[in-house]
Design a protein around this motif. Structure first.
Motif, PDB file in Angstrom:
ATOM      1  N   PRO A 286       0.930  -1.329  -0.073  1.00 20.17           N
ATOM      2  CA  PRO A 286       0.192  -0.005  -0.005  1.00 20.17           C
ATOM      3  C   PRO A 286       0.811   1.513   0.047  1.00 20.17           C
ATOM      4  CG  PRO A 286      -0.002  -0.985   2.157  1.00 20.17           C
ATOM      5  CD  PRO A 286       0.738  -1.853   1.116  1.00 20.17           C
ATOM      6  N   GLY A 287       2.203   1.262   0.317  1.00 22.76           N
ATOM      7  CA  GLY A 287       3.172   2.265   0.372  1.00 22.76           C
ATOM      8  C   GLY A 287       3.657   2.719  -1.015  1.00 22.76           C
ATOM      9  N   PHE A 320       6.466  14.061   3.869  1.00 25.71           N
ATOM     10  CA  PHE A 320       7.393  12.932   3.637  1.00 25.71           C
ATOM     11  C   PHE A 320       6.625  11.684   2.901  1.00 25.71           C
ATOM     12  CE2 PHE A 320       9.764   9.060   4.779  1.00 25.71           C
ATOM     13  CZ  PHE A 320      10.865   9.450   4.017  1.00 25.71           C
ATOM     14  N   ASP A 321       5.619  11.559   3.572  1.00 27.24           N
ATOM     15  CA  ASP A 321       4.876  10.323   2.914  1.00 27.24           C
ATOM     16  C   ASP A 321       4.267  10.553   1.486  1.00 27.24           C
ATOM     17  OD1 ASP A 321       5.265   8.584   5.267  1.00 27.24           O
ATOM     18  OD2 ASP A 321       3.370   9.131   5.885  1.00 27.24           O
ATOM     19  N   ALA A 322       3.957  11.755   1.274  1.00 30.81           N
ATOM     20  CA  ALA A 322       3.556  11.953  -0.209  1.00 30.81           C
ATOM     21  C   ALA A 322       4.716  12.154  -1.194  1.00 30.81           C
ATOM     22  CB  ALA A 322       2.812  13.464  -0.178  1.00 30.81           C
ATOM     23  N   SER A 323       5.819  12.554  -0.646  1.00 24.97           N
ATOM     24  CA  SER A 323       7.157  12.488  -1.459  1.00 24.97           C
ATOM     25  C   SER A 323       7.474  10.978  -1.939  1.00 24.97           C
ATOM     26  CB  SER A 323       8.070  13.338  -0.752  1.00 24.97           C
ATOM     27  OG  SER A 323       7.986  14.643  -0.764  1.00 24.97           O
ATOM     28  N   ALA A 372       5.080   2.569  16.828  1.00 23.20           N
ATOM     29  CA  ALA A 372       4.790   3.277  15.414  1.00 23.20           C
ATOM     30  C   ALA A 372       5.266   1.995  14.058  1.00 23.20           C
ATOM     31  CB  ALA A 372       5.520   4.422  15.195  1.00 23.20           C
ATOM     32  N   ILE A 373       6.434   1.422  14.476  1.00 21.94           N
ATOM     33  CA  ILE A 373       7.041   0.694  13.575  1.00 21.94           C
ATOM     34  C   ILE A 373       5.844  -0.699  13.149  1.00 21.94           C
ATOM     35  CG2 ILE A 373       8.766  -0.977  13.110  1.00 21.94           C
ATOM     36  CD1 ILE A 373      10.770   0.875  14.452  1.00 21.94           C
ATOM     37  N   ALA A 374       5.113  -1.120  14.336  1.00 21.44           N
ATOM     38  CA  ALA A 374       4.247  -2.138  13.940  1.00 21.44           C
ATOM     39  C   ALA A 374       2.601  -1.836  14.006  1.00 21.44           C
ATOM     40  CB  ALA A 374       4.613  -3.115  15.091  1.00 21.44           C
ATOM     41  N   ASP A 375       2.511  -0.501  14.094  1.00 28.62           N
ATOM     42  CA  ASP A 375       0.929  -0.247  14.125  1.00 28.62           C
ATOM     43  C   ASP A 375       0.459  -0.225  12.779  1.00 28.62           C
ATOM     44  OD1 ASP A 375       1.682   2.243  12.422  1.00 28.62           O
ATOM     45  OD2 ASP A 375       1.627   3.615  13.964  1.00 28.62           O
ATOM     46  N   ARG A 376      -1.000   0.072  12.605  1.00 27.62           N
ATOM     47  CA  ARG A 376      -1.737  -0.162  11.384  1.00 27.62           C
ATOM     48  C   ARG A 376      -1.160   0.723  10.244  1.00 27.62           C
ATOM     49  NH1 ARG A 376      -7.955  -0.583  13.880  1.00 27.62           N
ATOM     50  NH2 ARG A 376      -7.556  -2.334  15.343  1.00 27.62           N
ATOM     51  N   ALA A 377      -0.660   1.743  10.560  1.00 32.89           N
ATOM     52  CA  ALA A 377      -0.230   2.647   9.490  1.00 32.89           C
ATOM     53  C   ALA A 377       1.241   2.033   8.607  1.00 32.89           C
ATOM     54  CB  ALA A 377       0.220   4.127   9.905  1.00 32.89           C
TER      55      ALA A 377
END
Length: 453
Positions: A286-287, A320-323, A372-377
């Motif tokens: 998804p990324g 950053f994610d958008a880039s 955060a490394i293992a979360d749903r995002a």
């Protein structure tokens, strides 16, 4: 026990990384920093300097040379860097490429200290010596051992200030990722000949190579180190370095083909079978908004940096994610579009690096980043081996930071070692890697660490 050493046994990935250091990948600044001639390891080896057999010095340990030469552990890997060029594997790679590894600049750029004029005590066979990381010593050696001298004076005279995370990351990545200097880029051609794939995480590798005690004296001279800062800045600089090299035509392409070093190795190196029913050997990610079947850019550090940005630099996280998404999308459009998007992503990573390096760090950030490394995002983005191995290294290095900085007891960390080891077992090898099983193991390890909070 040395105060700077990690407590508890090295985990499987850490041990594998240590083996890679021993075999082929060695930290090196190749004498680019500092000033004047390369003076050689012998110039540091006096018994009143760094050559004692026992670490009992008043200011520094003074047994740093003994640690650097340790024959049976990762600590001594740099001293073995030149010698491995003459091993069977080194000779096989040389024969395949038509070069002599012990004399070729293609190898010596990272397996020895090079890049400057040589003093009388310099020996190429020392491998990656003191000056590879600390800089050519002729100009700063006199101030270094002067009574009443200071670290600031050494730095002013040309010593590389490795206590600064951004500086250390750049030095380490010259060989542990690659640079544009001669002999510091492990191309797909080199890997096809037998060179291992490079894998790097700044805090973990710093701990494996650390020859000093981060005690009160160290803090007074160089400030108190933060493992979370070191890890986070290392991730940001790895993204910058990758994109910087990719944008350069001499590194980003090989003839009519892209340089495959930048791509996820395992997206192509999979078993190919033919049968009556299609069997997919990968998951969509998804990324990465890319067309089905396009080899993905190796984004292991981008995933880590995205997670840390949401915790430690939230104002910059969405940009950053958008880039990142725009860069992946551009990879399916053309070389020109990809280079333009890479430049924008490199700038976003640079801004994040500055923010992460300049902020203060408290007692809770490591727990937040682990979550955060293992979360749903983030977890759905672990569809490939390289990113997953980077994630489990991150959890382990952050847990060790909690222990080292007295946020978690040694006993408590040992009590959840089983959960960490199960996450390592899920990335034991690329051949047996299962994304869903890894995500489950990573989530359990993250929850186990969170329970210590």
């Amino acid at each position: 026990m040395r105060g700077s050493r990690r407590k508890g046994p090295l985990s499987r990935i850490a041990a594998r990384c240590a083996l890679l250091i021993t075999l082929f990948a060695a930290l090196s600044a190749t004498g680019a920093a500092g000033g004047g001639r390369l003076m050689g390891v012998a110039s540091c080896a006096g018994s009143t300097c760094h050559g004692r057999a026992e670490g009992n010095g008043a200011v520094v340990r003074q047994d740093e040379i003994a640690s650097w030469q340790e024959p049976s552990s990762p600590t001594g890997a740099h001293s073995r860097a030149y010698a491995v060029l003459g091993t069977l594997r080194g000779r096989q790679i040389g024969a395949t490429l038509g070069i002599e590894p012990t004399a070729s600049g293609e190898c010596l750029g990272c397996h020895a200290t090079t890049g400057g004029a040589r003093g009388p005590q310099f020996q190429l066979s020392d491998g990656v010596g003191c000056e590879s990381c600390h800089g050519a010593a002729e100009s700063w050696l006199p101030t270094h051992f002067t009574v009443g001298g200071s670290h600031a004076a050494n730095v002013s005279a040309g010593m590389t200030p490795l206590e600064r995370p951004a500086v250390r990351a750049k030095v380490c990545l010259d060989c542990h990722y690659g640079s544009s200097d001669q002999g510091q880029f492990v191309s797909h051609r080199l890997m096809a000949a037998g060179h291992p794939r490079l894998s790097f995480e700044l805090d973990l590798f710093s701990a494996l190579q650390q020859h000093h005690d981060a005690d009160a004296d160290y803090a007074q001279r160089k400030s108190t180190p933060s493992s979370v800062r070191l890890w986070a800045v290392g991730q940001a600089e790895a993204v910058r370095r990758s994109l910087s090299l990719f944008r350069q035509p001499d590194f980003g392409t090989q003839g009519m083909f892209p340089e495959f070093y930048f791509f996820d190795c395992h997206s192509c190196h999979r078993r190919i079978t033919d049968g009556p029913q299609r069997t997919l050997t990968f998951e969509t990610n998804p990324g990465r908004p890319i067309l089905f079947g396009i080899p993905p850019y190796n984004d292991e550090n981008m995933i880590m940096l995205s997670a840390v940005a949401r915790v430690l630099a939230p104002a910059q996280a969405a940009g950053f994610d958008a880039s990142v998404a725009a860069f992946h999308q551009a990879m399916g459009q053309g070389r020109g579009e990809a280079v333009t998007a890479a430049a924008k992503l490199e700038a976003a990573a640079g801004a994040l690096e500055n923010a992460l390096d300049g902020r203060g760090y408290g007692s809770d950030e490591a727990f937040q980043v682990v979550a955060a490394i293992a979360d749903r995002a983030t977890s759905p983005r672990f569809t490939d081996y390289a990113g997953s191995a980077q994630a489990v290294m991150a959890l382990d290095t952050l847990l060790n930071a909690m222990v080292r900085e007295d946020r978690v007891t040694v006993g408590a960390a040992a009590g959840i070692r089983g959960a960490i080891n199960r996450a390592y077992a899920a990335v034991e090898s690329p051949e047996s890697y299962n994304p869903a099983a890894f995500r489950a193991a990573l989530g359990q390890a993250s929850r186990s660490i969170g329970a210590l909070r």
